[in-house]
Design an enzyme around this catalytic site. Sequence first.
Site, PDB file in Angstrom:
ATOM      1  N   CYS A 173       0.796  -1.224   0.000  1.00  0.00           N
ATOM      2  CA  CYS A 173       0.000   0.000   0.000  1.00  0.00           C
ATOM      3  C   CYS A 173       0.830   1.277   0.000  1.00  0.00           C
ATOM      4  CB  CYS A 173      -0.936  -0.001   1.207  1.00  0.00           C
ATOM      5  SG  CYS A 173      -2.199  -1.296   1.170  1.00  0.00           S
ATOM      6  N   ASN A 174       2.070   1.207   0.424  1.00  0.00           N
ATOM      7  CA  ASN A 174       2.922   2.400   0.416  1.00  0.00           C
ATOM      8  C   ASN A 174       3.519   2.686  -0.954  1.00  0.00           C
ATOM      9  OD1 ASN A 174       4.431  -0.072   1.740  1.00  0.00           O
ATOM     10  ND2 ASN A 174       5.955   0.991   0.505  1.00  0.00           N
TER      11      ASN A 174
END
Length: 390
Positions: A173-174
Site C-alpha cells: 500500500c505504500n
Amino acid sequence: MGVDLQVTVNLDHPELLDAPVLETGVLSAEGRALPTPPRPRIVGVGTAVTRTSYSQQEVLDAFGITDRKVRSIFLNSAIERRNLTLPPMDSDSVRVSESQGDLLDKHKKLAIEMGAEALHACLKRCGAELSDLRHLCCVTSTGFLTPGLSALLIRELGIDRHCSRSDIVGMGCNAGLNALNVVAGWSAAHPGELAVVLCAEACSAAYTMDSTMRTAVVNSLFGDGAAAVALLAGPGGATPATSEGPTVLKFASCIIPEAVDAMRYDWDRTQGRFSFFLDPQIPYVVGAHAETVVDRLLSGTGLRRSDIGHWLVHSGGKKVIDAVVVNLGLTRHDVRHTIGVLRDQGNVSSGSFLFSYERLLEEGITRPGEYGVLMTMGPGSTIETALVQW
C-alpha cells in the site's frame, strides 16, 4: 581547491516573502551560478474502479457469512461501499471457488482495464495524449505479471515503443509514493518530458476464504481501484489544467524492521494460494512512527506541522487513520478526503492517496504557496511521505 556554496531562494513563489524557503541554487568555485535542476510538478490525476459496487451487507450476503464476529468486523469498518469483482455463481446460486490461477487471470484483466481507464483520465486532465508519454511506471501488489503491467499497457494502448518504463511490484500500500519518488527523479533528469505513475490494484484477485478473524479483517477492507498521476519538470506546454498541481519538493521514508512481518502478502500452504496477513497492532505501530517521519520530512524546511494546509493520507483502515490523526495532532477535517475514500471505495492499496488528491482538486480550494503532505504506509512496515507546494 574550491568549495561550492549553496544559496537558498524561493523560485516557485518569490512573491511569498514570509514563506519558508525550500529551493536551493548552487554557486561554482568561480562564483558562477549553476543551473538548478527543475523540480517536477504534478500536472494531472485520474482514477478508475471496476464496474460493480457492493455494500458491506451485500458482500456478507453474497458469501453467506453469518458469524456474528465476522459480520461485526464488516459492518463497523467505516466502509459503506467497495468496488469488487466477485466470483460467478454456480447453478445453485453459490459463489464458485476461484483457484490461484483464476485469481492471477482476474488480476491481469482488471489491472489492464482499470489501468487504461485511469491513464486516459489522467492524460485528459492535463491536456495530453498517449503520444506525449515518455515514461510509464506501473505499480501493483495484487498479482504478479511478467512481462510487467507497463509492457502490457504499452501493447494494449498502442503507446510508443520507445516510451521508457518501470514496474514496482510487491511493495504494498505504500508503493505509490515509492514510485512517485523514483519518477520525480526521472522527471528532473528529463525536463519537459511527461511521466506517469500508474497504480492498479485488483484486490478482488487477492483474497482467501476461511473462518479466521485475520481473513475477515482483510476481506472487509480492500476494494478494486486504479489511479494515475502525471509529472512534468521544467517547460512542457503548461495549460490551465496543469497549473492546478503542486511542485514536488521532498520525500522522507521510515521502515520499522521490528515490524517486518506485521503486514504480509505471502503463500498460504493450507489454502494453496497467496493471502494477506495484517497484525492487529498495525495501527499502533504506524501511529507511533508517524510523527518521526513527518518531522524528518519537514526538517530543514523551516516548516512546522501547523504550516501544512493539506494532508493526503492512505486510506489504510479506520484504526490506522485514527492513529495518524491522534499522533500528528490533526483533525477529522484535515483527513476528510482519506475518510471519504475509505467510506466510498475501501482501501484501494497503492493508489489510495491519489483518490484523496483527486478529491482535494475537485474542491478547488488550494492556493499558491500552500503546502501539502502525502503519506502512505504498508508492508515493511513502512511509512512514506512527500512534501508538495502549490
